[in-house]
Scaffold this motif. Structure first.
Motif: not given
Ligand code: ZN
Length: 61
Positions: A36-41, A54-59
């Motif tokens: 899971a993404c470290s920031f938003c899970n 990290i997930c793809g939504s973070i640029k």
């Molecule tokens: Zn994320």
């Protein structure tokens, strides 16, 4: 835990993919492990970047 190869094919996991086991009431649930993404899970479109997930939504700039 060793899984039958047929079950791995059904789950779409490779031999070395991690699996996650958890319980829900009296059920035992087996899932493909998804980091899971470290920031938003979120677990969608995650990538590893410098050791963090990290997930793809973070640029990245
Ligand atoms: Zn994320």
């Amino acid at each position: 835990m060793v899984l039958p190869i047929e079950l791995r094919h059904t789950l779409g996991t490779a031999e070395k993919d991690d699996l996650k086991i958890f319980t829900d009431g009296e059920q035992v649930i087996l899932r493909k492990y998804q980091p899971a993404c470290s920031f938003c899970n979120l677990t969608d479109n995650v990538i590893k970047f410098k050791g963090k997930v990290i997930c793809g939504s973070i640029k990245m700039r």
